[in-house]
Write an enzyme that holds these catalytic residues in place. Structure first.
Site, mmCIF file in Angstrom:
data_model
loop_
_atom_site.group_PDB
_atom_site.id
_atom_site.type_symbol
_atom_site.label_atom_id
_atom_site.label_comp_id
_atom_site.label_asym_id
_atom_site.label_seq_id
_atom_site.Cartn_x
_atom_site.Cartn_y
_atom_site.Cartn_z
ATOM 1 N N ARG A 72 36.448 24.871 37.925
ATOM 2 C CA ARG A 72 36.808 24.152 36.697
ATOM 3 C C ARG A 72 38.118 23.369 36.827
ATOM 4 O O ARG A 72 38.417 22.514 36.012
ATOM 5 C CB ARG A 72 36.809 25.081 35.484
ATOM 6 C CG ARG A 72 37.908 26.105 35.462
ATOM 7 C CD ARG A 72 37.603 27.188 34.451
ATOM 8 N NE ARG A 72 37.471 26.700 33.086
ATOM 9 C CZ ARG A 72 38.465 26.238 32.336
ATOM 10 N NH1 ARG A 72 39.691 26.203 32.817
ATOM 11 N NH2 ARG A 72 38.256 25.828 31.104
ATOM 12 N N PRO A 108 40.587 46.501 44.941
ATOM 13 C CA PRO A 108 41.599 46.935 43.968
ATOM 14 C C PRO A 108 43.001 47.029 44.570
ATOM 15 O O PRO A 108 43.985 47.018 43.829
ATOM 16 C CB PRO A 108 41.112 48.331 43.538
ATOM 17 C CG PRO A 108 39.677 48.393 43.923
ATOM 18 C CD PRO A 108 39.508 47.486 45.108
ATOM 19 N N ASP A 132 44.673 24.186 28.819
ATOM 20 C CA ASP A 132 44.370 25.623 28.810
ATOM 21 C C ASP A 132 45.637 26.456 28.979
ATOM 22 O O ASP A 132 46.694 25.939 29.353
ATOM 23 C CB ASP A 132 43.406 25.963 29.958
ATOM 24 C CG ASP A 132 41.990 25.485 29.670
ATOM 25 O OD1 ASP A 132 41.668 25.284 28.490
ATOM 26 O OD2 ASP A 132 41.229 25.315 30.633
ATOM 27 N N GLU A 134 32.071 52.581 48.722
ATOM 28 C CA GLU A 134 33.483 52.993 48.668
ATOM 29 C C GLU A 134 34.410 51.913 49.207
ATOM 30 O O GLU A 134 35.627 52.044 49.150
ATOM 31 C CB GLU A 134 33.699 54.281 49.460
ATOM 32 C CG GLU A 134 33.046 55.514 48.843
ATOM 33 C CD GLU A 134 33.483 55.716 47.399
ATOM 34 O OE1 GLU A 134 34.688 55.609 47.114
ATOM 35 O OE2 GLU A 134 32.602 55.953 46.556
#
Ligand code: SAH
Length: 252
Positions: free
Chosen positions: A154, A89, A169, A116
């Protein structure tokens, strides 16, 4: 390109690598994915890979040594200086530009955290880049690794059924960097809602203009930052600007 994934749960990747349109890329080794479990490099009968955090508090921390041993084995096999990427994160958020960079490179070593997280000394010693999926917390880096691998696969030539259909896209700077237009398929009328007549017209130029207008409209409404970026990069035509000018004031 080759990606080595360090994960305590390699089995999570098996259905992912064997399914969907990206399967061929993985099975043909166009995107060659190798899975490694740090548990196989851990000492003792219990092959311990985690321990309690110094300073106390909840949860467990992934120990540096099994990760370092696992990494050394990967380095030995690869024989290149591939970058080590940790999903976390605290990392920079993954976006299309980031995916394009990984897609154009020769691969990386992906570290999936659990518990953690990972002993900071391993990160300081071995990790070059940290990548986040967004401002939320997952239980492990595996889903983030699959997100990266899927997005990279992709973009490889010939992977999507229609040659290079990814170019239309969302976010593609080689096109316009805008959001995609809405899509419709049979039946022509569903629950009293008709598909847009322009798309049924068979008139190529009309269809293209309709799609372009919808891309502009959606992006102006939902992501004005992308319209501004397209304008700054010179990717908007006079016709595009005319469409934007007709939209509600302030929406672009
Ligand atoms: N204590 C950490 C969260 C650990 S979650 C914190 O609060 O920041 C366990 C692992 O899941 C992490 O080591 C990381 O590899 C993965 N992870 C969690 N959230 C993520 C996210 N948003 N993006 C990428 N990986 C994530």
């Amino acid at each position: 390109m080759r990606f080595d994934v360090i994960t305590l749960f390699p089995e999570l990747f098996e259905p992912f690598l064997a399914s969907g349109v990206t399967r061929r890329a993985f099975q043909s080794k166009q995107v060659d994915v190798h899975l490694w479990n740090p548990r196989d490099f851990a000492e003792g009968n219990y092959h311990r890979v985690d321990d309690r955090p110094f300073g106390g508090g909840p949860g467990m921390v992934m120990m540096a040594e099994p990760l370092a041993q696992c990494l050394a084995a990967i380095r030995g096999e690869r024989g290149d200086g591939a970058p080590v990427l940790l999903f976390s994160p605290v990392g920079a958020r993954l976006d299309h530009a980031g995916v394009e960079q990984w897609a154009a490179g020769s691969g990386a070593i992906l570290v999936c955290g659990r518990y953690e997280g990972v002993d900071q000394r391993f990160i300081d010693r071995h990790v070059q880049v940290q990548v986040s999926l967004g401002d939320f917390v997952l239980s492990g880096g595996e889903i983030a690794a699959m997100a990266l691998l899927d997005a990279v696969a992709r973009l490889q030539p010939g992977v999507l059924g229609d040659e290079d259909s990814h170019q239309f896209d969302s976010f593609n700077p080689a096109l316009d960097g805008l959001l995609d237009c809405p899509h419709y398929t049979r039946p022509e009328e569903w629950e009293g809602r008709k598909a847009p007549p322009e798309l049924l017209s068979g008139h190529h130029a009309q269809i293209e203009r309709w799609r372009r207008d919808r891309r502009l409209e959606a992006t102006a409404r939902l992501r004005p930052d992308l319209v501004a970026a397209a304008r700054a990069a010179g990717r908007l035509s006079a016709a595009d600007e005319a469409v934007l000018a007709k939209l509600a004031p302030g929406s672009s």
